[in-house]
Design a protein around this motif. Sequence first.
Motif, PDB file in Angstrom:
ATOM      1  N   LYS A 136       0.835  -1.212   0.000  1.00 57.68           N
ATOM      2  CA  LYS A 136       0.000   0.000   0.000  1.00 57.68           C
ATOM      3  C   LYS A 136       0.866   1.257   0.000  1.00 57.68           C
ATOM      4  O   LYS A 136       0.540   2.249  -0.664  1.00 57.68           O
ATOM      5  CB  LYS A 136      -0.938   0.004   1.211  1.00 57.68           C
ATOM      6  N   ALA A 137       1.966   1.214   0.749  1.00 53.42           N
ATOM      7  CA  ALA A 137       2.889   2.356   0.761  1.00 53.42           C
ATOM      8  C   ALA A 137       3.491   2.554  -0.629  1.00 53.42           C
ATOM      9  O   ALA A 137       3.677   3.696  -1.078  1.00 53.42           O
ATOM     10  CB  ALA A 137       3.996   2.135   1.790  1.00 53.42           C
ATOM     11  N   ARG A 138       3.757   1.458  -1.307  1.00 57.17           N
ATOM     12  CA  ARG A 138       4.285   1.551  -2.678  1.00 57.17           C
ATOM     13  C   ARG A 138       3.254   2.201  -3.605  1.00 57.17           C
ATOM     14  O   ARG A 138       3.603   3.005  -4.470  1.00 57.17           O
ATOM     15  CB  ARG A 138       4.684   0.158  -3.176  1.00 57.17           C
ATOM     16  N   ILE A 139       1.994   1.868  -3.411  1.00 55.29           N
ATOM     17  CA  ILE A 139       0.931   2.475  -4.221  1.00 55.29           C
ATOM     18  C   ILE A 139       0.901   3.991  -3.997  1.00 55.29           C
ATOM     19  O   ILE A 139       0.774   4.768  -4.952  1.00 55.29           O
ATOM     20  CB  ILE A 139      -0.440   1.834  -3.907  1.00 55.29           C
ATOM     21  N   THR A 140       1.042   4.413  -2.759  1.00 49.93           N
ATOM     22  CA  THR A 140       1.069   5.843  -2.438  1.00 49.93           C
ATOM     23  C   THR A 140       2.246   6.519  -3.139  1.00 49.93           C
ATOM     24  O   THR A 140       2.100   7.612  -3.708  1.00 49.93           O
ATOM     25  CB  THR A 140       1.153   6.048  -0.912  1.00 49.93           C
ATOM     26  N   THR A 141       3.403   5.869  -3.123  1.00 52.60           N
ATOM     27  CA  THR A 141       4.581   6.412  -3.806  1.00 52.60           C
ATOM     28  C   THR A 141       4.340   6.511  -5.303  1.00 52.60           C
ATOM     29  O   THR A 141       4.709   7.512  -5.941  1.00 52.60           O
ATOM     30  CB  THR A 141       5.812   5.518  -3.527  1.00 52.60           C
ATOM     31  N   LEU A 142       3.720   5.481  -5.870  1.00 53.84           N
ATOM     32  CA  LEU A 142       3.416   5.498  -7.302  1.00 53.84           C
ATOM     33  C   LEU A 142       2.477   6.651  -7.649  1.00 53.84           C
ATOM     34  O   LEU A 142       2.664   7.330  -8.672  1.00 53.84           O
ATOM     35  CB  LEU A 142       2.798   4.171  -7.736  1.00 53.84           C
ATOM     36  N   ASP A 143       1.493   6.884  -6.809  1.00 55.08           N
ATOM     37  CA  ASP A 143       0.549   7.979  -7.049  1.00 55.08           C
ATOM     38  C   ASP A 143       1.266   9.325  -7.038  1.00 55.08           C
ATOM     39  O   ASP A 143       0.984  10.202  -7.864  1.00 55.08           O
ATOM     40  CB  ASP A 143      -0.574   7.963  -6.017  1.00 55.08           C
ATOM     41  N   SER A 144       2.219   9.493  -6.117  1.00 55.38           N
ATOM     42  CA  SER A 144       2.978  10.741  -6.046  1.00 55.38           C
ATOM     43  C   SER A 144       3.868  10.909  -7.272  1.00 55.38           C
ATOM     44  O   SER A 144       3.976  12.003  -7.831  1.00 55.38           O
ATOM     45  CB  SER A 144       3.863  10.759  -4.796  1.00 55.38           C
ATOM     46  N   THR A 145       4.489   9.830  -7.692  1.00 56.22           N
ATOM     47  CA  THR A 145       5.372   9.866  -8.860  1.00 56.22           C
ATOM     48  C   THR A 145       4.583  10.159 -10.127  1.00 56.22           C
ATOM     49  O   THR A 145       5.032  10.896 -10.999  1.00 56.22           O
ATOM     50  CB  THR A 145       6.115   8.520  -9.013  1.00 56.22           C
ATOM     51  N   LYS A 146       3.393   9.582 -10.218  1.00 58.62           N
ATOM     52  CA  LYS A 146       2.547   9.761 -11.409  1.00 58.62           C
ATOM     53  C   LYS A 146       2.178  11.233 -11.599  1.00 58.62           C
ATOM     54  O   LYS A 146       2.167  11.738 -12.723  1.00 58.62           O
ATOM     55  CB  LYS A 146       1.286   8.916 -11.271  1.00 58.62           C
ATOM     56  N   LEU A 148       1.829   5.702 -17.934  1.00 56.66           N
ATOM     57  CA  LEU A 148       1.357   4.382 -18.366  1.00 56.66           C
ATOM     58  C   LEU A 148       2.042   3.274 -17.564  1.00 56.66           C
ATOM     59  O   LEU A 148       1.391   2.351 -17.079  1.00 56.66           O
ATOM     60  CB  LEU A 148       1.599   4.193 -19.867  1.00 56.66           C
ATOM     61  N   ARG A 149       3.362   3.370 -17.410  1.00 50.25           N
ATOM     62  CA  ARG A 149       4.107   2.368 -16.637  1.00 50.25           C
ATOM     63  C   ARG A 149       3.647   2.352 -15.185  1.00 50.25           C
ATOM     64  O   ARG A 149       3.444   1.296 -14.594  1.00 50.25           O
ATOM     65  CB  ARG A 149       5.614   2.643 -16.716  1.00 50.25           C
ATOM     66  N   ILE A 150       3.437   3.520 -14.632  1.00 55.18           N
ATOM     67  CA  ILE A 150       2.991   3.627 -13.242  1.00 55.18           C
ATOM     68  C   ILE A 150       1.588   3.044 -13.084  1.00 55.18           C
ATOM     69  O   ILE A 150       1.319   2.336 -12.113  1.00 55.18           O
ATOM     70  CB  ILE A 150       3.061   5.096 -12.757  1.00 55.18           C
ATOM     71  N   ASP A 151       0.716   3.317 -14.031  1.00 56.38           N
ATOM     72  CA  ASP A 151      -0.644   2.755 -13.963  1.00 56.38           C
ATOM     73  C   ASP A 151      -0.609   1.231 -13.967  1.00 56.38           C
ATOM     74  O   ASP A 151      -1.350   0.583 -13.226  1.00 56.38           O
ATOM     75  CB  ASP A 151      -1.494   3.263 -15.127  1.00 56.38           C
ATOM     76  N   GLU A 152       0.236   0.654 -14.806  1.00 56.93           N
ATOM     77  CA  GLU A 152       0.348  -0.812 -14.864  1.00 56.93           C
ATOM     78  C   GLU A 152       0.875  -1.373 -13.543  1.00 56.93           C
ATOM     79  O   GLU A 152       0.366  -2.372 -13.031  1.00 56.93           O
ATOM     80  CB  GLU A 152       1.256  -1.225 -16.026  1.00 56.93           C
ATOM     81  N   GLU A 153       1.902  -0.733 -13.009  1.00 56.05           N
ATOM     82  CA  GLU A 153       2.460  -1.200 -11.744  1.00 56.05           C
ATOM     83  C   GLU A 153       1.457  -1.013 -10.606  1.00 56.05           C
ATOM     84  O   GLU A 153       1.329  -1.865  -9.725  1.00 56.05           O
ATOM     85  CB  GLU A 153       3.764  -0.466 -11.416  1.00 56.05           C
ATOM     86  N   ARG A 154       0.730   0.081 -10.637  1.00 55.41           N
ATOM     87  CA  ARG A 154      -0.283   0.339  -9.607  1.00 55.41           C
ATOM     88  C   ARG A 154      -1.372  -0.736  -9.646  1.00 55.41           C
ATOM     89  O   ARG A 154      -1.809  -1.222  -8.610  1.00 55.41           O
ATOM     90  CB  ARG A 154      -0.898   1.721  -9.805  1.00 55.41           C
ATOM     91  N   ASP A 155      -1.799  -1.113 -10.846  1.00 58.87           N
ATOM     92  CA  ASP A 155      -2.796  -2.190 -10.990  1.00 58.87           C
ATOM     93  C   ASP A 155      -2.277  -3.497 -10.403  1.00 58.87           C
ATOM     94  O   ASP A 155      -3.002  -4.216  -9.710  1.00 58.87           O
ATOM     95  CB  ASP A 155      -3.170  -2.392 -12.465  1.00 58.87           C
TER      96      ASP A 155
END
Length: 152
Positions: A58-68, A77-84
Amino acid sequence: MIKPIRTVFVLLALGGLFWACGKSDDETVKEAEDEVFAIHDEVMPLIDDVMKLRKRVKARITTLDSTKAAGSASTTLRIDEERDQAQRIVRNLSEADSLMMNWMDQYKTDTIAKLPSEDALRYLDGQKEKITDVKAKITGSLTEAGQYLQKK
């Protein structure tokens, strides 16, 4: 040479048969229940790992959202795939936790003593199958989450 081996095999088989027949119904039910709880006791400590890994993903998802928010279209696009992928892992970990809690809620220890031995053994066989499925879900989701977090 084959005859002595065959004789030993037959004697061992007969000895096992007599030993099995010598058990009382209560002992057989107790052994079946012990098998079910051996699996439970092996898996239950893993629930802590499920919770810890779920929190990390979940913390990784938060980081991905910030990076996006600060990224380019190709990065998005890469972040969306990793988030999924991360969200699917969180769902699998949550499901594994829920399966264990549900199994513990529905297991009826006091009912076993009230059932005839044959029914108790049938019930325990079903419970062994259920807790084995829970074990598979927990270990599978832990492996998946661990692999995901290692590559990040």
